[in-house]
Design an enzyme around this catalytic site. Structure first.
Site, PDB file in Angstrom:
ATOM      1  N   ASP A  98      -5.257  -3.194   3.695  1.00  0.00           N
ATOM      2  CA  ASP A  98      -6.129  -3.590   2.583  1.00  0.00           C
ATOM      3  C   ASP A  98      -5.813  -4.976   2.034  1.00  0.00           C
ATOM      4  O   ASP A  98      -6.002  -5.250   0.839  1.00  0.00           O
ATOM      5  CB  ASP A  98      -6.056  -2.544   1.433  1.00  0.00           C
ATOM      6  CG  ASP A  98      -6.405  -1.160   1.918  1.00  0.00           C
ATOM      7  OD1 ASP A  98      -7.252  -1.052   2.821  1.00  0.00           O
ATOM      8  OD2 ASP A  98      -5.829  -0.190   1.396  1.00  0.00           O
ATOM      9  N   LYS A 119      -8.670  -8.196   5.017  1.00  0.00           N
ATOM     10  CA  LYS A 119      -8.972  -8.625   6.392  1.00  0.00           C
ATOM     11  C   LYS A 119     -10.482  -8.777   6.604  1.00  0.00           C
ATOM     12  O   LYS A 119     -10.938  -9.768   7.168  1.00  0.00           O
ATOM     13  CB  LYS A 119      -8.411  -7.601   7.401  1.00  0.00           C
ATOM     14  CG  LYS A 119      -6.902  -7.470   7.349  1.00  0.00           C
ATOM     15  CD  LYS A 119      -6.388  -6.369   8.250  1.00  0.00           C
ATOM     16  CE  LYS A 119      -6.729  -4.971   7.813  1.00  0.00           C
ATOM     17  NZ  LYS A 119      -6.102  -4.522   6.560  1.00  0.00           N
ATOM     18  N   GLY A 129     -10.934   0.575   6.202  1.00  0.00           N
ATOM     19  CA  GLY A 129     -12.077   0.314   5.330  1.00  0.00           C
ATOM     20  C   GLY A 129     -12.047  -1.175   5.024  1.00  0.00           C
ATOM     21  O   GLY A 129     -11.158  -1.635   4.311  1.00  0.00           O
ATOM     22  N   HIS A 130     -12.950  -1.930   5.609  1.00  0.00           N
ATOM     23  CA  HIS A 130     -12.946  -3.391   5.464  1.00  0.00           C
ATOM     24  C   HIS A 130     -14.157  -3.804   4.628  1.00  0.00           C
ATOM     25  O   HIS A 130     -15.292  -3.592   5.033  1.00  0.00           O
ATOM     26  CB  HIS A 130     -12.960  -4.057   6.846  1.00  0.00           C
ATOM     27  CG  HIS A 130     -11.704  -3.799   7.632  1.00  0.00           C
ATOM     28  ND1 HIS A 130     -11.462  -4.326   8.875  1.00  0.00           N
ATOM     29  CD2 HIS A 130     -10.591  -3.073   7.314  1.00  0.00           C
ATOM     30  CE1 HIS A 130     -10.263  -3.923   9.295  1.00  0.00           C
ATOM     31  NE2 HIS A 130      -9.723  -3.159   8.373  1.00  0.00           N
ATOM     32  N   GLN A 151      -5.409  -1.711   9.414  1.00  0.00           N
ATOM     33  CA  GLN A 151      -4.158  -1.316   8.744  1.00  0.00           C
ATOM     34  C   GLN A 151      -3.285  -2.565   8.525  1.00  0.00           C
ATOM     35  O   GLN A 151      -3.831  -3.643   8.382  1.00  0.00           O
ATOM     36  CB  GLN A 151      -3.396  -0.249   9.556  1.00  0.00           C
ATOM     37  CG  GLN A 151      -4.083   1.127   9.573  1.00  0.00           C
ATOM     38  CD  GLN A 151      -5.266   1.210  10.518  1.00  0.00           C
ATOM     39  OE1 GLN A 151      -5.145   0.978  11.703  1.00  0.00           O
ATOM     40  NE2 GLN A 151      -6.426   1.566   9.991  1.00  0.00           N
TER      41      GLN A 151
END
Ligand code: GDP
Ligand code: IMO
Ligand code: MG
Length: 428
Positions: free
Chosen positions: A13, A16, A40-41, A223
């Protein structure tokens, strides 16, 4: 040409998605190489906000091919949902997304196994996102997995059923409710039909041919380095190699085909899920970081734990990844703190050390801090580095000196535009 890699240096988080989206205009291919929908981007632009889980973060830029590489694990049901969520944006998904035949599939019973395992662990649970990541990689390395390419074959259903039976045997040893299986299977098979409309490729050829033809490739990590299966805070990690080497195995890139390695870190630090976090704050500062930084998981919505930047951990991640350029995000979140701290060393087993030790889980690691003056200025309004408050300049220069890698970008807000480039060569 060589492929560049962008990856997280902390516990995920780091921003990215935002930075990959920002850098995409320079690239022809954006490729995910590991992880799966545990990621989750978040991307923000023109007042819009979007979270991607499996689809690479170049998807909103015209002309870029987005590739899901062989090292990724795919849940077809989640991917279908992601594709549907892109409909309002007029993305011609079948034209710009490609998937490696060698990527492994997350089947419904992988998700149940993940949940059953976590339930059985009780207090020692990993804090998994419960997307089936661990069990899917276990089947991959155990040589039992189902791959994207299998969906093209006549034996697919037989292979699926054999895997499911094996999983049900294991699940029978747990006291676990399997009533959701039927619904999960419905969604899985619908997802497989949608998946089959996307071009399947042998991504190792695609990527290497592209590089040989002078095209530019950016590998997008998921990650963070401290969640890496080999080098992270084991066992509180994910099940893939999140570090730069993962881009080699997860895309079919030889090590000499890796160019720049962009290491991204928050101006502070967060972690979601269980496991050691030496600089975690339990005071008002920690609460303020969480509130100002809106630190809630993009995949699970869980509150993220917050703390100060950790130099021993960052130095370790920089070493393992061979980081050539640093990107610091969420600098704006630090505005308004009277003092900001950086962890320079740890107290560990009666010694002061400046490295990330082997057993960070059962032995107490106490951070040693250096304190910096904070600033009041709202960084989101700044348009250039020249306007940085002097205290931020001091903070950045200290980090660069200690980490021995230049900070090429400072991100000062979630929007694409809130990105201050200190080294213009990163854009060319
Ligand atoms: P990722 O998993 O590394 O892509 O990061 P996430 O999207 O899970 O979490 C990063 C969060 O911070 C998202 O909500 C982003 O919109 C937000 N974000 C990214 N960069 C910045 C920044 O520089 N400042 C602020 N305030 N938010 C940011
Ligand atoms: P992005 O790509 C933050 C964490 C989970 C848990 C551990 C194992 O958005 O940075 P898993 O579901 O992989 O079995 O969970 O890893 N985790 C993440 N934390 N960001 C992520 O991805 C994460 N993906 C997994 O919270 O602690
Ligand atoms: Mg995330």
């Amino acid at each position: 040409m060589q492929a560049d890699v962008l990856l997280g240096l902390q516990w995920g988080d780091e921003g990215k998605g935002k930075i990959v989206d920002f850098l995409t205009p320079k690239y022809n291919i954006i490729a995910r190489f590991q992880g799966g929908p545990n990621a989750g981007h978040t991307l923000e632009w023109d007042g819009k906000k979007h979270v991607l889980h499996t689809i690479p973060s170049g998807i909103f830029r015209e002309d870029a091919i987005n590739l899901i590489g062989n090292g990724v694990v795919i849940d077809p049901a989640i991917l279908q949902g992601e594709i549907e969520a892109l409909e309002p944006f007029n993305v011609d998904i079948n034209a710009v997304l490609q998937i490696s035949r060698k990527a492994h599939l997350i089947v419904p019973t992988h998700k149940l196994l993940d949940a059953a395992s976590e339930q059985a662990k009780g207090k020692t649970k990993i804090g998994s996102t419960l997307k089936g990541i661990g069990p899917t990689y276990m089947d991959k390395t155990g040589r039992n997995g189902l791959r994207v390419g299998d969906t093209e074959g006549a034996q697919f259903l037989d292979k699926y059923n054999a895997l499911k039976e094996k999983h049900l045997k294991i699940l029978s040893q747990y006291d676990f409710d399997l009533s959701s299986l039927e619904d999960l299977e419905k969604a899985f098979f619908a997802g497989v039909e949608r998946l089959k409309q996307i071009p399947f490729v042998d991504s190792e050829h695609l990527v290497n041919n592209a590089l040989n033809n002078g095209q530019r490739v950016l590998a997008e990590g998921a990650q963070g380095s401290l969640l890496d299966i080999d080098f992270g805070s084991y066992p509180y990690v994910t099940s893939s190699n999140t570090v730069a080497a993962g881009a080699c195995t997860g895309l079919g890139l030889a090590p000499n085909k890796i160019g720049e390695v962009f290491g991204i870190f928050k101006a502070y630090c967060t972690r979601v899920g269980s496991g050691p976090f030496p600089t975690e704050l339990f005071d008002e500062d920690g609460q303020m970081l969480g509130e100002k930084g809106h630190e809630f998981g993009a995949t699970t919505g869980r509150a993220r734990r917050c703390g100060w930047v950790d130099l021993p951990a960052l130095k370790y991640a920089i070493m393992i990844n061979g980081v050539t350029k640093l990107i610091m995000t969420k600098a704006d979140v630090l505005s308004g703190f009277k003092h900001i701290k950086i962890c320079t060393h740890y107290h560990y087993l009666g010694e002061q050390i400046d490295y990330f030790p082997y057993d960070i889980v059962s032995n107490e690691v106490k951070p040693v801090y250096k304190t910096f003056d904070g600033w009041e200025d709202d960084l989101q309004n700044l348009s250039s580095e020249a306007d940085f408050p002097a205290q931020l300049v001091t903070y950045i220069e200290y980090l660069e000196k200690e980490l021995n890698v230049p900070i090429s970008i400072v991100s000062v807000g979630p929007d694409r535009e809130k990105t201050l480039v200190r080294d213009q060569t990163i854009l060319t």
